[in-house]
Design a protein around this motif. Sequence first.
Motif, mmCIF file in Angstrom:
data_model
loop_
_atom_site.group_PDB
_atom_site.id
_atom_site.type_symbol
_atom_site.label_atom_id
_atom_site.label_comp_id
_atom_site.label_asym_id
_atom_site.label_seq_id
_atom_site.Cartn_x
_atom_site.Cartn_y
_atom_site.Cartn_z
ATOM 1 N N VAL A 79 -1.210 -13.855 -27.244
ATOM 2 C CA VAL A 79 -1.549 -14.180 -28.630
ATOM 3 C C VAL A 79 -0.461 -13.663 -29.556
ATOM 4 N N ARG A 80 -0.359 -14.312 -30.712
ATOM 5 C CA ARG A 80 0.621 -13.911 -31.712
ATOM 6 C C ARG A 80 -0.021 -12.929 -32.684
ATOM 7 N N ILE A 81 0.573 -11.767 -32.830
ATOM 8 C CA ILE A 81 0.082 -10.763 -33.765
ATOM 9 C C ILE A 81 0.685 -10.984 -35.143
ATOM 10 N N ASN A 82 1.981 -11.219 -35.190
ATOM 11 C CA ASN A 82 2.675 -11.601 -36.414
ATOM 12 C C ASN A 82 3.885 -12.422 -36.021
ATOM 13 N N GLU A 83 4.739 -12.682 -36.976
ATOM 14 C CA GLU A 83 5.893 -13.547 -36.708
ATOM 15 C C GLU A 83 6.827 -12.969 -35.653
ATOM 16 N N ASP A 84 6.870 -11.653 -35.558
ATOM 17 C CA ASP A 84 7.833 -11.019 -34.655
ATOM 18 C C ASP A 84 7.195 -10.404 -33.415
ATOM 19 N N LYS A 85 5.843 -10.390 -33.342
ATOM 20 C CA LYS A 85 5.208 -9.680 -32.237
ATOM 21 C C LYS A 85 4.140 -10.526 -31.562
ATOM 22 N N LYS A 86 4.144 -10.459 -30.227
ATOM 23 C CA LYS A 86 3.110 -11.093 -29.421
ATOM 24 C C LYS A 86 2.472 -10.041 -28.521
ATOM 25 N N ALA A 87 1.273 -10.335 -28.066
ATOM 26 C CA ALA A 87 0.572 -9.394 -27.192
ATOM 27 C C ALA A 87 -0.161 -10.173 -26.110
ATOM 28 N N LYS A 88 -0.361 -9.520 -24.972
ATOM 29 C CA LYS A 88 -1.115 -10.132 -23.878
ATOM 30 C C LYS A 88 -2.500 -9.507 -23.867
ATOM 31 N N TRP A 89 -3.510 -10.370 -23.924
ATOM 32 C CA TRP A 89 -4.893 -9.922 -23.956
ATOM 33 C C TRP A 89 -5.641 -10.337 -22.699
ATOM 34 N N ALA A 90 -6.582 -9.490 -22.312
ATOM 35 C CA ALA A 90 -7.551 -9.832 -21.275
ATOM 36 C C ALA A 90 -8.913 -9.917 -21.956
ATOM 37 N N ILE A 91 -9.571 -11.073 -21.862
ATOM 38 C CA ILE A 91 -10.830 -11.303 -22.571
ATOM 39 C C ILE A 91 -11.918 -11.716 -21.588
ATOM 40 N N LYS A 92 -13.101 -11.125 -21.788
ATOM 41 C CA LYS A 92 -14.244 -11.464 -20.942
ATOM 42 C C LYS A 92 -15.511 -11.429 -21.794
ATOM 43 N N LYS A 93 -16.304 -12.484 -21.692
ATOM 44 C CA LYS A 93 -17.536 -12.537 -22.467
ATOM 45 C C LYS A 93 -18.510 -11.486 -21.954
ATOM 46 N N ARG A 94 -19.166 -10.820 -22.902
ATOM 47 C CA ARG A 94 -20.112 -9.778 -22.530
ATOM 48 C C ARG A 94 -21.321 -10.397 -21.809
ATOM 49 N N PRO A 95 -21.651 -9.913 -20.634
ATOM 50 C CA PRO A 95 -22.813 -10.467 -19.925
ATOM 51 C C PRO A 95 -24.120 -9.941 -20.524
ATOM 52 N N ILE A 96 -25.143 -10.776 -20.463
ATOM 53 C CA ILE A 96 -26.479 -10.353 -20.893
ATOM 54 C C ILE A 96 -27.287 -10.141 -19.618
ATOM 55 N N LEU A 97 -27.370 -8.897 -19.195
ATOM 56 C CA LEU A 97 -28.010 -8.553 -17.928
ATOM 57 C C LEU A 97 -29.312 -7.792 -18.110
ATOM 58 N N ARG A 98 -29.376 -7.001 -19.181
ATOM 59 C CA ARG A 98 -30.537 -6.149 -19.417
ATOM 60 C C ARG A 98 -31.184 -6.528 -20.752
ATOM 61 N N VAL A 99 -32.427 -6.122 -20.908
ATOM 62 C CA VAL A 99 -33.100 -6.435 -22.171
ATOM 63 C C VAL A 99 -32.412 -5.747 -23.345
ATOM 64 N N THR A 100 -31.747 -4.649 -23.097
ATOM 65 C CA THR A 100 -31.026 -3.944 -24.165
ATOM 66 C C THR A 100 -29.763 -4.686 -24.598
ATOM 67 N N ASP A 101 -29.362 -5.704 -23.837
ATOM 68 C CA ASP A 101 -28.221 -6.541 -24.226
ATOM 69 C C ASP A 101 -28.637 -7.614 -25.228
ATOM 70 N N LEU A 102 -29.934 -7.817 -25.399
ATOM 71 C CA LEU A 102 -30.429 -8.849 -26.302
ATOM 72 C C LEU A 102 -30.352 -8.360 -27.744
ATOM 73 N N THR A 103 -29.912 -9.242 -28.630
ATOM 74 C CA THR A 103 -29.814 -8.925 -30.053
ATOM 75 C C THR A 103 -30.318 -10.120 -30.864
ATOM 76 N N TYR A 104 -30.549 -9.888 -32.140
ATOM 77 C CA TYR A 104 -30.950 -10.989 -33.017
ATOM 78 C C TYR A 104 -29.842 -12.041 -33.115
ATOM 79 N N GLU A 105 -28.587 -11.623 -32.893
ATOM 80 C CA GLU A 105 -27.463 -12.550 -32.997
ATOM 81 C C GLU A 105 -27.347 -13.454 -31.767
ATOM 82 N N ASN A 106 -27.682 -12.935 -30.579
ATOM 83 C CA ASN A 106 -27.467 -13.751 -29.376
ATOM 84 C C ASN A 106 -28.742 -14.348 -28.784
#
Length: 274
Positions: A79-106
Motif C-alpha cells: 500500500v502507498r503511505i504517501n508519495e514517497d513511501k510504500k509499506a507491505k501489509w498483512a491483512i486478515k478479517k477478524r473471525p467471529i468464533l465466540r459470543v464475545t466476538d459479536l457486536t452491534y456493528e457486526n
Amino acid sequence: MKKEKTLTLKTLNKSNIWDLQENDIFRMWETAGKDADLKDNMHHYLDIIRSAFNVEEIKFDKIEITKKYERCGYKIGTVRINEDKKAKWAIKKRPILRVTDLTYENIHHVSATKLIEVLNRNFGGGWESLPQSIQDIIESGFDVSTTTLPQDRLHKPGGLYEKKINDGYEVLEIPKGTWVEAIFAKEKPEPEKIHMKFETSGEEEKKEEPENEEKEETDEAPETSDHYNDPDNEEDEFDDDKLTEESYRTTYDANPEDLNIEAEDIADDDSGNY
C-alpha cells in the motif's frame, strides 16, 4: 433492485466494514492513494479497518516471514503511505468464533447458520446462561425464542419445532438430561436508513405568511388609553414637593378682619381669668 453504492475509504464505518474482504481493503487503499487527504485521515481509516481486520505491517520483507503470515490466513499486499513511501501489509478479517466476538456493528453481517455455530461452540447452560449484554446484541439482529421439552416430545409432528423450521428459523438443540432446550433464531431485516429532507414549497410559504401576520395581529396587546400622562391631569400627579409643603401644612387661610375679632374675644376671655 436498488443498486448499492461502491464503498470507499471515505464512506466506511464500523458496520459496513464487515461487508468487505481482505482484497477489498487493498483495492480501496490503492484507489484512495490518489486522494490528497489520505495522509491526514490515515489513522481514522485504519481505526475503522482494524475494527474488523487484523492489520500487520511487514517491516522485514523476507519470504519466510511472508509465508508465515499466509499460513495463518493473511493476505499480503503493498500500500502507498504517501508519495514517497510504500509499506507491505498483512491483512486478515477478524473471525467471529465466540459470543464475545459479536457486536452491534457486526451482528447484521452474521447469518443465522453462523450464529448457531457460534452459540454451539460456546454453550453449555442454555440461552439464559448468556450475559444480558450478549443477549441484547443477538436480539438486535435476530428473532430468538426458546423452548424446553422432553426429548421425545420436541419433534412431535405439528408442534412448535416443526412450525419454526417451516418458518425459516435455524435451531440449536441443547440436551439437558432427558429434556432438550431448543433455541430458534431467524435474521431480522436490517432497518433501512432513511434520510428525510423537509422542504416547503413556495405556495406553502405564501400560505403561512398571512397566518403568521394574523397571529401577530391577534397576539398584539389591545391599545389602552393612558390618561396618567395627559396634560390635563398633571395636577393629579404625585409630587414630592407638594407632599412636603402642602400635605403637612398647619396654617389655614382666613379673612384678616375675622382674625382680629377672634383675637379680641380671646383677649377678653383671658383678662377675665386674672
